[in-house]
Every structure is written in C-alpha cells, then in structure tokens.
Scaffold this motif. Sequence first.
Motif, PDB file in Angstrom:
ATOM      1  N   THR A 283       0.876  -1.166   0.000  1.00 13.51           N
ATOM      2  CA  THR A 283       0.000   0.000   0.000  1.00 13.51           C
ATOM      3  C   THR A 283       0.915   1.218   0.000  1.00 13.51           C
ATOM      4  O   THR A 283       1.521   1.552   1.014  1.00 13.51           O
ATOM      5  CB  THR A 283      -0.905   0.010   1.244  1.00 13.51           C
ATOM      6  OG1 THR A 283      -1.690  -1.183   1.252  1.00 13.51           O
ATOM      7  CG2 THR A 283      -1.824   1.218   1.235  1.00 13.51           C
ATOM      8  N   GLY A 284       1.065   1.838  -1.138  1.00 11.84           N
ATOM      9  CA  GLY A 284       2.010   2.946  -1.252  1.00 11.84           C
ATOM     10  C   GLY A 284       3.423   2.441  -1.483  1.00 11.84           C
ATOM     11  O   GLY A 284       3.657   1.537  -2.287  1.00 11.84           O
ATOM     12  N   ARG A 285       4.371   2.979  -0.729  1.00 10.75           N
ATOM     13  CA  ARG A 285       5.782   2.628  -0.894  1.00 10.75           C
ATOM     14  C   ARG A 285       6.240   1.760   0.274  1.00 10.75           C
ATOM     15  O   ARG A 285       5.641   1.772   1.347  1.00 10.75           O
ATOM     16  CB  ARG A 285       6.629   3.899  -0.957  1.00 10.75           C
ATOM     17  CG  ARG A 285       6.120   4.909  -1.962  1.00 10.75           C
ATOM     18  CD  ARG A 285       6.759   6.270  -1.759  1.00 10.75           C
ATOM     19  NE  ARG A 285       8.064   6.372  -2.407  1.00 10.75           N
ATOM     20  CZ  ARG A 285       8.879   7.418  -2.261  1.00 10.75           C
ATOM     21  NH1 ARG A 285       8.546   8.413  -1.454  1.00 10.75           N
ATOM     22  NH2 ARG A 285      10.036   7.454  -2.896  1.00 10.75           N
ATOM     23  N   ILE A 286       7.312   1.018   0.056  1.00  8.65           N
ATOM     24  CA  ILE A 286       7.885   0.224   1.142  1.00  8.65           C
ATOM     25  C   ILE A 286       8.747   1.135   2.004  1.00  8.65           C
ATOM     26  O   ILE A 286       9.584   1.890   1.494  1.00  8.65           O
ATOM     27  CB  ILE A 286       8.723  -0.946   0.589  1.00  8.65           C
ATOM     28  CG1 ILE A 286       7.813  -1.924  -0.161  1.00  8.65           C
ATOM     29  CG2 ILE A 286       9.456  -1.664   1.720  1.00  8.65           C
ATOM     30  CD1 ILE A 286       8.546  -3.097  -0.784  1.00  8.65           C
ATOM     31  N   SER A 287       8.543   1.077   3.312  1.00  7.95           N
ATOM     32  CA  SER A 287       9.285   1.930   4.241  1.00  7.95           C
ATOM     33  C   SER A 287      10.627   1.279   4.571  1.00  7.95           C
ATOM     34  O   SER A 287      10.746   0.512   5.527  1.00  7.95           O
ATOM     35  CB  SER A 287       8.470   2.146   5.525  1.00  7.95           C
ATOM     36  OG  SER A 287       9.185   2.954   6.431  1.00  7.95           O
ATOM     37  N   VAL A 288      11.634   1.594   3.778  1.00  9.15           N
ATOM     38  CA  VAL A 288      12.934   0.949   3.966  1.00  9.15           C
ATOM     39  C   VAL A 288      13.622   1.405   5.254  1.00  9.15           C
ATOM     40  O   VAL A 288      14.499   0.703   5.777  1.00  9.15           O
ATOM     41  CB  VAL A 288      13.852   1.185   2.745  1.00  9.15           C
ATOM     42  CG1 VAL A 288      13.282   0.487   1.515  1.00  9.15           C
ATOM     43  CG2 VAL A 288      14.064   2.668   2.477  1.00  9.15           C
ATOM     44  N   GLU A 289      13.212   2.568   5.786  1.00 10.42           N
ATOM     45  CA  GLU A 289      13.777   3.005   7.066  1.00 10.42           C
ATOM     46  C   GLU A 289      13.452   2.005   8.167  1.00 10.42           C
ATOM     47  O   GLU A 289      14.247   1.803   9.090  1.00 10.42           O
ATOM     48  CB  GLU A 289      13.230   4.385   7.461  1.00 10.42           C
ATOM     49  CG  GLU A 289      13.700   5.538   6.592  1.00 10.42           C
ATOM     50  CD  GLU A 289      12.797   5.774   5.396  1.00 10.42           C
ATOM     51  OE1 GLU A 289      12.984   6.789   4.706  1.00 10.42           O
ATOM     52  OE2 GLU A 289      11.898   4.929   5.161  1.00 10.42           O
ATOM     53  N   ARG A 290      12.307   1.389   8.077  1.00  6.38           N
ATOM     54  CA  ARG A 290      11.900   0.415   9.091  1.00  6.38           C
ATOM     55  C   ARG A 290      12.676  -0.892   8.954  1.00  6.38           C
ATOM     56  O   ARG A 290      12.554  -1.789   9.783  1.00  6.38           O
ATOM     57  CB  ARG A 290      10.389   0.164   8.987  1.00  6.38           C
ATOM     58  CG  ARG A 290       9.584   1.420   9.260  1.00  6.38           C
ATOM     59  CD  ARG A 290       8.132   1.294   8.868  1.00  6.38           C
ATOM     60  NE  ARG A 290       7.370   0.459   9.792  1.00  6.38           N
ATOM     61  CZ  ARG A 290       6.055   0.277   9.703  1.00  6.38           C
ATOM     62  NH1 ARG A 290       5.366   0.857   8.718  1.00  6.38           N
ATOM     63  NH2 ARG A 290       5.431  -0.493  10.577  1.00  6.38           N
ATOM     64  N   LEU A 291      13.476  -0.981   7.902  1.00  4.72           N
ATOM     65  CA  LEU A 291      14.310  -2.160   7.671  1.00  4.72           C
ATOM     66  C   LEU A 291      15.788  -1.840   7.852  1.00  4.72           C
ATOM     67  O   LEU A 291      16.656  -2.605   7.417  1.00  4.72           O
ATOM     68  CB  LEU A 291      14.054  -2.706   6.261  1.00  4.72           C
ATOM     69  CG  LEU A 291      12.613  -3.148   5.988  1.00  4.72           C
ATOM     70  CD1 LEU A 291      12.434  -3.524   4.525  1.00  4.72           C
ATOM     71  CD2 LEU A 291      12.232  -4.318   6.889  1.00  4.72           C
ATOM     72  N   GLY A 292      16.060  -0.695   8.473  1.00  8.27           N
ATOM     73  CA  GLY A 292      17.442  -0.355   8.797  1.00  8.27           C
ATOM     74  C   GLY A 292      18.109   0.634   7.878  1.00  8.27           C
ATOM     75  O   GLY A 292      19.272   1.002   8.107  1.00  8.27           O
ATOM     76  N   ALA A 293      17.420   1.091   6.836  1.00 10.20           N
ATOM     77  CA  ALA A 293      18.019   2.061   5.919  1.00 10.20           C
ATOM     78  C   ALA A 293      17.992   3.456   6.539  1.00 10.20           C
ATOM     79  O   ALA A 293      17.144   3.772   7.380  1.00 10.20           O
ATOM     80  CB  ALA A 293      17.270   2.064   4.592  1.00 10.20           C
ATOM     81  N   SER A 294      18.914   4.290   6.120  1.00  2.87           N
ATOM     82  CA  SER A 294      18.939   5.667   6.611  1.00  2.87           C
ATOM     83  C   SER A 294      17.799   6.459   5.980  1.00  2.87           C
ATOM     84  O   SER A 294      17.273   6.092   4.922  1.00  2.87           O
ATOM     85  CB  SER A 294      20.280   6.321   6.278  1.00  2.87           C
ATOM     86  OG  SER A 294      20.504   6.298   4.870  1.00  2.87           O
ATOM     87  N   LYS A 295      17.415   7.542   6.620  1.00  3.90           N
ATOM     88  CA  LYS A 295      16.318   8.362   6.127  1.00  3.90           C
ATOM     89  C   LYS A 295      16.638   8.894   4.734  1.00  3.90           C
ATOM     90  O   LYS A 295      17.720   9.421   4.485  1.00  3.90           O
ATOM     91  CB  LYS A 295      16.067   9.522   7.083  1.00  3.90           C
ATOM     92  CG  LYS A 295      14.841  10.343   6.731  1.00  3.90           C
ATOM     93  CD  LYS A 295      14.577  11.413   7.769  1.00  3.90           C
ATOM     94  CE  LYS A 295      13.324  12.214   7.418  1.00  3.90           C
ATOM     95  NZ  LYS A 295      13.041  13.266   8.438  1.00  3.90           N
ATOM     96  N   GLY A 296      15.700   8.720   3.830  1.00  3.78           N
ATOM     97  CA  GLY A 296      15.882   9.196   2.468  1.00  3.78           C
ATOM     98  C   GLY A 296      16.547   8.194   1.544  1.00  3.78           C
ATOM     99  O   GLY A 296      16.628   8.422   0.330  1.00  3.78           O
ATOM    100  N   ALA A 297      17.027   7.069   2.086  1.00  7.66           N
ATOM    101  CA  ALA A 297      17.660   6.050   1.240  1.00  7.66           C
ATOM    102  C   ALA A 297      16.613   5.398   0.345  1.00  7.66           C
ATOM    103  O   ALA A 297      15.424   5.370   0.665  1.00  7.66           O
ATOM    104  CB  ALA A 297      18.347   5.002   2.104  1.00  7.66           C
ATOM    105  N   ASP A 298      17.066   4.864  -0.776  1.00  5.26           N
ATOM    106  CA  ASP A 298      16.118   4.236  -1.699  1.00  5.26           C
ATOM    107  C   ASP A 298      16.038   2.729  -1.534  1.00  5.26           C
ATOM    108  O   ASP A 298      15.230   2.068  -2.191  1.00  5.26           O
ATOM    109  CB  ASP A 298      16.470   4.578  -3.145  1.00  5.26           C
ATOM    110  CG  ASP A 298      17.823   4.012  -3.571  1.00  5.26           C
ATOM    111  OD1 ASP A 298      18.573   3.542  -2.692  1.00  5.26           O
ATOM    112  OD2 ASP A 298      18.122   4.041  -4.781  1.00  5.26           O
ATOM    113  N   LYS A 299      16.878   2.172  -0.626  1.00  2.27           N
ATOM    114  CA  LYS A 299      16.860   0.722  -0.445  1.00  2.27           C
ATOM    115  C   LYS A 299      17.409   0.349   0.926  1.00  2.27           C
ATOM    116  O   LYS A 299      18.065   1.149   1.603  1.00  2.27           O
ATOM    117  CB  LYS A 299      17.700   0.046  -1.530  1.00  2.27           C
ATOM    118  CG  LYS A 299      19.177   0.414  -1.460  1.00  2.27           C
ATOM    119  CD  LYS A 299      19.982  -0.277  -2.552  1.00  2.27           C
ATOM    120  CE  LYS A 299      21.466   0.105  -2.441  1.00  2.27           C
ATOM    121  NZ  LYS A 299      22.289  -0.588  -3.454  1.00  2.27           N
TER     122      LYS A 299
END
Length: 301
Positions: A54-70
């Motif tokens: 639903t929308g985009r995958i929140s990669v920050e919740r998977l350990g990525a830094s804010k604004g990262a694309d993956k």
Amino acid sequence: MAIVFCNIGWMRNYDGIQGDSIQRGGSYNKDSVGHEVCNFTVCRGKVYGYVQPTGRISVERLGASKGADKADGVTVIWTAGPNAGGTAIVGWYTNATVFRDLQEIPSPCKKHRSNNITEYRIVAPIENAHLIPEQERDFLIPRRVKGGIGQSNVWYAEKPESAGLVDDVIKYIQSGARTSKLPDVDTEATANEGNPRLVAHLRRERNPSLVEKKKKSVLAAEGKLCCEACGFDFEATYGQHGHGFCEVHHLKPISQMDKDRVTTLADLAVVCSNCHRIIHRIDLMPTIDQFKKFIANKTDA
C-alpha cells in the motif's frame, strides 16, 4: 536482523504462470496475473521478487537511513494462502535488497519476458532464496489476531507482541524448514489444494509425545483403546498384535488453526484408521459426535 513479511498469491513454483496457477493474490490478480509469478525464477544468478504494497515500502523500518532508496541485508519472508484457506510461509530470501519503489529488471530473462515481468521490488542471490514445496508449507501465520500479519501485504513485525512469532520464524528458516514427511496415506488430502492448515493439522496429530500420552491416558482410564467413533478395538480383533494400537485425531477444526494454542489431551480423540481417513476426507471436518451420527445413519439406511 531486519525482517519483513510479504504476502503474495499462492503458487506451486513461482516460475511463471505457464503450467501453474495463482490463488488469492488480491484484486490485481483477478485475471490470474501478478508480478509475483516469477518470484523464484532464476535470472543470471539472482531472483527478483515482487509484492504489492500500500504505497511505498518503508525501507527506514528495515534499517536504511532516512531518504535512502533501499535497505540491504534484509530477510524477506514470503507468505501466501490457497483458496482452501490459511496463510503460510511459502519461502524466503535472506540477505536481500529491498527497494522503496519499483525497479526495472536490468536484463529480464526469457521467463520474465514471456510473463510480461519487467519490474521488481526485492532482489537476492539465488543461493539465498528458498522455496518450500507446496505439500510442506505448514508454518501458519496468524492474521486477524494481535501480533499477527493483519491485512497489509507488507508487514514489518515490529510490535512487542510479534516478537515470539518472529523468533519462531527465524528458527524455522535457520533449520531450512525441515519437517517430517507426511505418510503417503495423507497425500491425497493435501496434494490437490496444498492446504497449509490441513498439513499443519496432520503434523500436529503425529506429535509422538502427545500421541503416547493420549494412549496412556485412555488405557489407564478404560483399560483398552477403542475408536471413539465406531468402537473398533484393535486388540479384540488382532490379539496381541493390536495391543496399544490406535490413531489419534486432533479435534480442533482446521479453520481455527491460525491462532496460537497449546494442544492438550482433551483436544485429541482415539480413532481407528478407517474413521480417521474418512473424517479427513470430509470438507468441513465433523466432530466425533457428528461423525458417530453419520455412521449410525448409514448403518440404519
């Protein structure tokens, strides 16, 4: 460990729609299409996975830094459920890269092209991808309960009440999803629809410790093991060869098996082989009392 659960349509191989089918994949799969049809297709040493968020995958919740694309190094648990019901783990990627937005497959393979698959959201090396055979998909994932996956196709399992389930899942994949093989007599009941609830039900009935405890309990109370449905006594018919022999049936309907509950001896019934097989051939599993009435009605007919 960063972990995410991705719910997709149910397939046998996830290697193209040809010779396969897709079930319960959501509205975008109503015409038997969906990008997950090639989630386990090998393409130049990699697998390219798709899930409809639903929308985009929140990669920050998977350990990525804010604004990262993956987010890198993610364990992706693929879940699905057939038309028969239930949601089970069908496979996983480890050390995968999860993207916030759709990506173009850099060089689609023939299988991707023949299925019109050009985009993906998750990628992993093929050696980090594991697909569970359809008849062995018995790790059920609760949905409409606290700490369960809910209705979202992408679940981050971050809440404290989900911790126990996540720990169990991690142990499961670290074991390589090794489970005991079901006896051939059960194959008919599970093969056609790949029913994960029924597979889990049958495995629970074969818990050696529970089966032995149930037998001892009934023998201590009644001095013999008779089928609770038809009254058949193996020892009375076969002598010493039938002593202590019976099968044990789990009384809990498979429709209720999403919920986490410890099995007690009261949940089990002593049955003969014939009654046990017929009980499992009936689509809506009857109670022992209902099955006894069925036998009585057939006898009176």
